[in-house]
Structure formats: structure tokens, C-alpha cells
Scaffold this motif. Structure first.
Motif, PDB file in Angstrom:
ATOM      1  N   ASN A   1       1.503  18.422  17.805  1.00 44.20           N
ATOM      2  CA  ASN A   1       0.254  19.160  17.640  1.00 44.20           C
ATOM      3  C   ASN A   1       0.120  19.740  16.238  1.00 44.20           C
ATOM      4  OD1 ASN A   1      -0.887  18.992  20.356  1.00 44.20           O
ATOM      5  ND2 ASN A   1       0.920  20.184  20.970  1.00 44.20           N
ATOM      6  N   ARG A   2       1.148  19.568  15.413  1.00 47.96           N
ATOM      7  CA  ARG A   2       1.138  20.158  14.079  1.00 47.96           C
ATOM      8  C   ARG A   2       0.451  19.220  13.083  1.00 47.96           C
ATOM      9  NH1 ARG A   2       7.417  21.786  13.341  1.00 47.96           N
ATOM     10  NH2 ARG A   2       6.602  23.180  11.723  1.00 47.96           N
ATOM     11  N   LEU A   3      -0.189  19.812  12.083  1.00 49.52           N
ATOM     12  CA  LEU A   3      -0.655  19.016  10.955  1.00 49.52           C
ATOM     13  C   LEU A   3       0.542  18.719  10.065  1.00 49.52           C
ATOM     14  CD1 LEU A   3      -3.974  20.880  10.010  1.00 49.52           C
ATOM     15  CD2 LEU A   3      -3.706  18.824  11.395  1.00 49.52           C
ATOM     16  N   PHE A   4       0.533  17.580   9.395  1.00 47.70           N
ATOM     17  CA  PHE A   4       1.674  17.233   8.560  1.00 47.70           C
ATOM     18  C   PHE A   4       1.211  16.473   7.324  1.00 47.70           C
ATOM     19  CE2 PHE A   4       1.257  14.361  12.191  1.00 47.70           C
ATOM     20  CZ  PHE A   4       1.038  13.150  11.576  1.00 47.70           C
ATOM     21  N   LEU A   5       2.038  16.580   6.276  1.00 49.89           N
ATOM     22  CA  LEU A   5       1.828  15.782   5.060  1.00 49.89           C
ATOM     23  C   LEU A   5       2.577  14.472   5.253  1.00 49.89           C
ATOM     24  CD1 LEU A   5       1.034  15.198   2.129  1.00 49.89           C
ATOM     25  CD2 LEU A   5       3.045  16.529   1.408  1.00 49.89           C
TER      26      LEU A   5
ATOM     27  N   GLN B   1       2.993  21.045   8.287  1.00 49.79           N
ATOM     28  CA  GLN B   1       2.249  22.021   7.486  1.00 49.79           C
ATOM     29  C   GLN B   1       1.815  23.229   8.320  1.00 49.79           C
ATOM     30  OE1 GLN B   1       1.532  21.250   3.928  1.00 49.79           O
ATOM     31  NE2 GLN B   1       3.234  19.944   4.600  1.00 49.79           N
ATOM     32  N   THR B   2       2.027  23.177   9.634  1.00 50.25           N
ATOM     33  CA  THR B   2       1.656  24.294  10.501  1.00 50.25           C
ATOM     34  C   THR B   2       2.848  24.689  11.372  1.00 50.25           C
ATOM     35  OG1 THR B   2       0.719  22.677  12.049  1.00 50.25           O
ATOM     36  CG2 THR B   2      -0.817  23.760  10.556  1.00 50.25           C
ATOM     37  N   SER B   3       2.687  25.739  12.159  1.00 50.18           N
ATOM     38  CA  SER B   3       3.804  26.411  12.829  1.00 50.18           C
ATOM     39  C   SER B   3       4.483  25.551  13.906  1.00 50.18           C
ATOM     40  CB  SER B   3       3.279  27.695  13.469  1.00 50.18           C
ATOM     41  OG  SER B   3       4.251  28.268  14.315  1.00 50.18           O
ATOM     42  N   GLN B   4       5.816  25.771  14.062  1.00 46.63           N
ATOM     43  CA  GLN B   4       6.589  25.090  15.101  1.00 46.63           C
ATOM     44  C   GLN B   4       6.076  25.385  16.503  1.00 46.63           C
ATOM     45  OE1 GLN B   4      10.644  26.332  14.825  1.00 46.63           O
ATOM     46  NE2 GLN B   4      11.210  24.810  13.286  1.00 46.63           N
TER      47      GLN B   4
ATOM     48  N   GLY C   1       0.806  -1.207   0.000  1.00 47.05           N
ATOM     49  CA  GLY C   1       0.000   0.000   0.000  1.00 47.05           C
ATOM     50  C   GLY C   1       0.843   1.263   0.000  1.00 47.05           C
ATOM     51  N   TYR C   2       0.306   2.310  -0.613  1.00 43.99           N
ATOM     52  CA  TYR C   2       0.960   3.628  -0.591  1.00 43.99           C
ATOM     53  C   TYR C   2      -0.134   4.680  -0.465  1.00 43.99           C
ATOM     54  CZ  TYR C   2       3.579   7.755  -1.913  1.00 43.99           C
ATOM     55  OH  TYR C   2       4.153   9.000  -1.892  1.00 43.99           O
ATOM     56  N   SER C   3       0.120   5.697   0.360  1.00 44.88           N
ATOM     57  CA  SER C   3      -0.876   6.757   0.555  1.00 44.88           C
ATOM     58  C   SER C   3      -0.187   8.075   0.841  1.00 44.88           C
ATOM     59  CB  SER C   3      -1.822   6.400   1.708  1.00 44.88           C
ATOM     60  OG  SER C   3      -1.098   6.296   2.923  1.00 44.88           O
ATOM     61  N   GLU C   4      -0.882   9.176   0.534  1.00 48.21           N
ATOM     62  CA  GLU C   4      -0.416  10.531   0.831  1.00 48.21           C
ATOM     63  C   GLU C   4      -1.611  11.314   1.342  1.00 48.21           C
ATOM     64  OE1 GLU C   4       1.115  12.221  -2.722  1.00 48.21           O
ATOM     65  OE2 GLU C   4       2.772  10.809  -2.912  1.00 48.21           O
ATOM     66  N   ASP C   5      -1.421  12.046   2.465  1.00 50.80           N
ATOM     67  CA  ASP C   5      -2.551  12.812   2.980  1.00 50.80           C
ATOM     68  C   ASP C   5      -2.066  13.806   4.022  1.00 50.80           C
ATOM     69  OD1 ASP C   5      -5.116  13.677   3.201  1.00 50.80           O
ATOM     70  OD2 ASP C   5      -5.880  11.903   4.236  1.00 50.80           O
ATOM     71  N   ILE C   6      -2.846  14.889   4.186  1.00 50.65           N
ATOM     72  CA  ILE C   6      -2.648  15.794   5.316  1.00 50.65           C
ATOM     73  C   ILE C   6      -3.341  15.160   6.517  1.00 50.65           C
ATOM     74  CG2 ILE C   6      -3.044  18.101   6.226  1.00 50.65           C
ATOM     75  CD1 ILE C   6      -1.212  18.125   3.846  1.00 50.65           C
TER      76      ILE C   6
END
Length: 523
Positions: free
Chosen positions: A382-386, A415-418, A320-325
Motif C-alpha cells: 500500500n506504500r508509494l515507492f521510488l 516513500q511512505t510509512s511502514q 529501457g530505463y525509467s525512474e518514477d514515484i
């Protein structure tokens, strides 16, 4: 220097919020009221363990401290199976007693429960899940194999979700599903924000009348809130999409999806809004082989997905392979990994037709391998990430042997601030969650020496890299164990374990050797 996250004392017991308790109680009442015809089974258990370790804190060389740890772990499992109900729940109260450092004595709660109920015939359904587990906080800190290690890098994670939904068929024209989901994720004051989410999903899909061109329309809207623990604003998400599928042959279908998504979080990269599309195919050459693949584009760039599986009488394959926020909370609620029990259940269906015997064997291996195969560490942030994840597993079984191999490659780019991680890592180590790469694999071999005795070897390797910091950690694990069924409800085992980290960070290396003897009784 080994960088660890801020962690609370282990074993802290946290109460679920009042709305959460009410939601669970309401769900249990609904399930119970529709469980009259279900067959129930309650199984109490007691797990006794004694462990000796030469490095209980997984400290660097020269700072090791040995310890004896006694465990007395009562538990109970509950299953309910009926025409309108499926429920599985298991709970263990893990009590850890340390011979030298009694201040580390602690009690942990381990819970894994799921349920599906049909509340109104062919119309109203209910899904529910709840879990309590202990997880490593930081990827850079010591990676404890279980709760006996007092690393200061562990915390308790509680999750639960309740999801009622309606399903209806408009003859052979279309079918629809309307679903509401409420979930919560909380930790033991580790710095990960406690949160709750409410989401509505609407779906309308074509029926058998559209045999030459299938179609579907989907809409979802969700809000994630962080309560009074932080000033972080709510995160709203909204997605509207449509899909088409065209059967070139009965076994090969072309697929396409398009739509628009809107997110209100403050991104450090591309604005998280915009149209998206994907195109691919679905190929099912036989009942034991399937392949789904697609390529497309979202607001963060090109995207790809792959899901393939193949099964023979003695082997099971998965890729399987996936990409998502995504986020840490989403990974705890819906882990995108290969479920060990389901994977083995498919593998052993031909050689172990008795479902009771098969379940006992699968449970024994799952205990050694873990609930998920090809699994990277879901460290707290706590950050969102790809996240981009590739995972593969294969299992082979024979008359006396079962072999499981799994591999994974996972990257996370924030994808969001440090500053959202200042409560987790402190102001001096905020770059730890900027970008990470995990590559690893695991090999497990079970040898059934006799009808009541088996030997196991479990070896794992993970390479964790932090490109922005120039740091790399290599974690190696090997476990050798021997298990014996003394009586139908009494099992014993002896396990020898070695952990080792080789790090490019000063004082980041450590190793541990541990020996554990255990007795497991069911009543």
C-alpha cells in the motif's frame, strides 16, 4: 522461516462496485452504438489439463505434499475491428479440482479486454481496459508459477479504466487533447486497499508551422481515493509542465522539459513538491531504429530515462530505463514492461506475412512466455515507492527457431510509512517493503520440429534482495514442453516444470517438480 502475506482463500469472487459497473455498462453501450461497420469474431474454447506436482504448496523440504489437479477451463474470445472501433477481449473460467484435498477446489476468473472507439469523427474518442488475474502477494512468499499451487500467497486482482477524450487540430498551428480517466483496482481482501482514481489531462502541442522549434504545454490533476475500507486520506497530484524540441538535423532532435509538481501524500523522505526539469535528445536514424534519452532532476533527486529499439529482418531489440514515484495499483494499470505480443509481432512481420498465422504463433508463444518480457514481480504494497527499472530484450527468429532473451534490474524504495502495510504483512514484517532489489532474466527457445509440432524450453532466474533485512532469495524456473496440433482447432501439449528457491532465510528453501498434459479446443 518463510514469511508470507495474509491471504484470503483462493478463488473468491468479488463484484465490482456499482459506479464501476455503471461506467463499464455506459462505455460498452457507447462502443456498441458506434460498431455498426465493425467485423466481429467470437471464438469459444475449452482447455482441459491434468497436472501432477510433488509439492503443491511449495512447502520447505520435508513438508512437501503431492497432488493431482484437474482443470476444465471454458473460455471465449471476442474481437471487433472496424474503421472506428478496435476491441479485443478474452475470458476464461478456470476450474481447479484437487484429487486429495477437495477443500482447495476453486474457480478463478481470467479476463483481458481493451477497446478504442472513435465516437465522433476526428473529435471524440474512448479508451477502455479491464482485467482480472491472480497474482503473488508477497515477494518473500512462495512464488507460484500458476494457480494450481496452493501457497496462500495468491490473490485475485481486478482492474478497469474508462477514458473518453477530445482531440482537435488548429490547422497547422497546434493540436490539443483533453482527457478524463476513471479507474479502479481491487483485490480479494488481500490487505491491498481497494482504490479508485479520477484524472484530468490537458495538452496543447505545436503543429507543423513550428518547424524550427516545437513546443508543448501539459497539465494534469488527479485524485486517488480508498473508499470506506480505510481511514487513509485521498492522494491528490497536480503537474504543470512545458516542453521544447529543436531539430538539429531531420533525424536528431534536442529536447527539454520543465515544470512544477505537487503531491499531498505524507512522505518519509523529501517533501513531494517542487519544480523539475530534464534535457535530452531523440535520434531516429531510420524507420527501424530509435533512441530517446534524457537526464534531469525532480524533488527526490537526479533522474534519467532511456528508450531504445532496433529491428532487422530477423531480430528485434529493446532497451529501457525509467525512474518514477509509483504504486502497486499504478503498476497493475499501466505495467512498464515489454509487451510480448507486440514485440513478437514486429519480429515475425517479415517471415510470417499472413497476420492470421502470425497471430496464432504469437499467441502460442505468449502462452509459454507470459504477457510481458523482462518482468520483475509487482508484489503488493500500500506504500508509494521510488522505482528504478532497467530492462532489455532481444528476439531472434529463423526458419525453424525463435529465441527470446530478456533481462531486468529493478529497485523499489518506499516513500511512505511502514504502517500502511500492516494489513498485508502484519506488524512483525513491515520492513519487507522498505527496500527491495530484483535482478533476473529469462531465456525462451521455440523449435518448430514440423508444421504441426514444436518444442519449447523456458528458463528463468530471479534474485530478490532485502537490504534492510539482510535476506536474499534465488528463484529458478525451467519448463520443457512439446506441443502438437492434432486438428486445425485441436492442440495438445505436455510440459515438465521445475521450480527451486534457495534462500538465506531459515526454512525458506523449496522445490517443485510438476508434469502437465493439456488439450486445447476452439469451436
Amino acid at each position: 522461516m518463510v514469511t508470507t502475506a495474509k491471504a484470503p482463500g483462493s478463488g473468491t469472487c468479488h463484484r465490482l462496485s456499482f459506479p464501476a459497473t455503471c461506467s463499464i455498462a455506459t462505455a460498452m453501450l457507447l462502443v456498441y452504438s458506434h460498431a455498426g461497420a465493425a467485423e466481429w469474431k467470437i471464438s469459444p474454447s475449452l482447455d482441459l489439463k491434468e497436472t501432477y506436482t510433488d509439492n503443491v504448496k511449495l512447502a520447505p523440504s520435508g513438508q512437501e505434499k503431492s497432488e493431482f489437479i484437474t482443470q476444465v477451463n471454458p473460455g471465449i474470445s471476442l474481437t471487433g475491428t472496424g474503421p472506428r472501433l478496435k476491441l479485443n477481449a478474452s475470458y476464461v473460467m478456470q476450474n481447479l479440482v484437487y484429487a486429495e484435498e477437495s477443500s482447495q477446489n476453486t474457480m478463478n476468473h481470467l479476463l483481458n479486454a481493451s477497446a478504442n472507439a472513435e465516437l465522433v469523427d476526428d473529435l471524440l474518442f474512448l479508451d477502455g481496459r479491464a482485467a482480472i488475474s491472480q497474482q503473488n502477494i508477497s515477494l518473500s512468499g512462495p512464488q507460484a508459477a500458476d494457480n494450481v499451487n496452493t501457497t496462500g500467497n495468491r490473490t485475485e486482482v481486478q482492474t478497469y479504466s474508462v477514458s473518453p477524450y477530445l482531440r482537435h487540430k488548429f490547422s497547422n498551428f497546434a493540436s490539443t487533447e483533453v482527457r478524463y480517466t476513471h479507474d479502479e483496482v481491487s483485490t480479494g481482501g488481500s490487505g491491498l486497499w481497494n482504490s479508485q482514481s479520477d484524472r484530468i489531462q490537458l495538452g496543447l502541442n505545436s503543429g507543423s508551422a513550428f518547424s524550427t522549434l516545437g513546443w508543448g504545454l501539459n497539465y494534469s490533476s488527479g485524485k486517488t481515493s480508498y473508499g470506506n475500507t480505510t481511514n487513509t486520506p485521498d492522494i491528490d497530484t497536480e503537474v504543470l509542465s512545458g516542453n521544447l524540441s529543436y531539430p538539429v538535423t531531420p533525424k536528431f532532435r534536442l529536447t527539454a522539459t520543465g515544470g512544477y509538481e505537487k503531491n499531498n501524500y505524507i512522505s518519509i523522505g523529501t517533501k513531494p513538491d517542487g519544480s523539475f526539469w530534464s534535457a535530452g535528445f531523440s535520434w531516429t536514424p531510420s524507420a527501424t531504429t530509435s533512441l530517446d534519452a534524457s537526464a534531469g532532476r525532480r524533488f527526490f533527486g537526479d533522474t534519467y530515462s532511456l528508450a531504445a529499439s532496433h529491428r532487422t529482418r530477423l531480430t528485434t531489440w529493446s532497451l529501457g530505463y525509467s525512474e518514477d514515484i509509483t504504486s502497486t495499483r499504478d503498476q497493475f494499470l499501466i505495467p512498464a514492461t515489454i509487451d510480448t505480443a507486440s514485440f513478437l509481432n514486429q519480429l515475425l512481420a517479415a517471415t510470417m506475412p499472413d497476420p492470421v498465422i502470425r497471430k496464432l504463433y504469437v499467441d502460442a508463444i505468449t502462452l509459454r512466455v507470459g504477457p510481458s518480457l523482462a518482468e520483475s514481480v509487482n508484489y503488493l504494497t500500500n506504500r508509494l515507492f521510488l522505482q528504478k527499472r532497467l530492462q532489455a530484450s532481444v528476439a531472434v527468429t529463423g526458419a525453424k527457431n525463435t529465441l527470446i532473451l530478456s533481462l531486468f534490474h529493478a529497485t523499489r524504495d518506499a516513500q511512505t510509512s511502514q504502517t500502511q502495510d500492516s494489513t498485508l504483512f502484519g506488524s512483525s514484517a513491515l520492513a519487507l517493503s522498505d527496500s527491495t532489489k530484483q535482478v533476473g532474466g529469462n531465456a525462451f527457445w521455440n523449435w518448430r520440429i514440423g508444421p504441426r509440432t514444436s518444442a519449447n524450453i523456458n528458463a528463468g532466474y530471479t534474485r530478490n534482495s532485502y537490504p534492510s533485512l539482510g535476506r536474499t532469495d534465488n528463484d529458478k524456473t525451467i519448463r520443457l514442453s512439446l506441443t502438437r496440433q492434432f486438428q486445425p482447432k485441436l492442440n495438445g501439449s505436455v510440459e515438465l516444470r521445475r521450480l527451486q528457491r534457495d534462500s538465506s532465510q531459515d526454512s525458506g528453501d523449496y522445490s517443485e517438480n510438476a508434469l502437465t498434459a493439456s488439450l486445447f479446443m476452439r469451436f
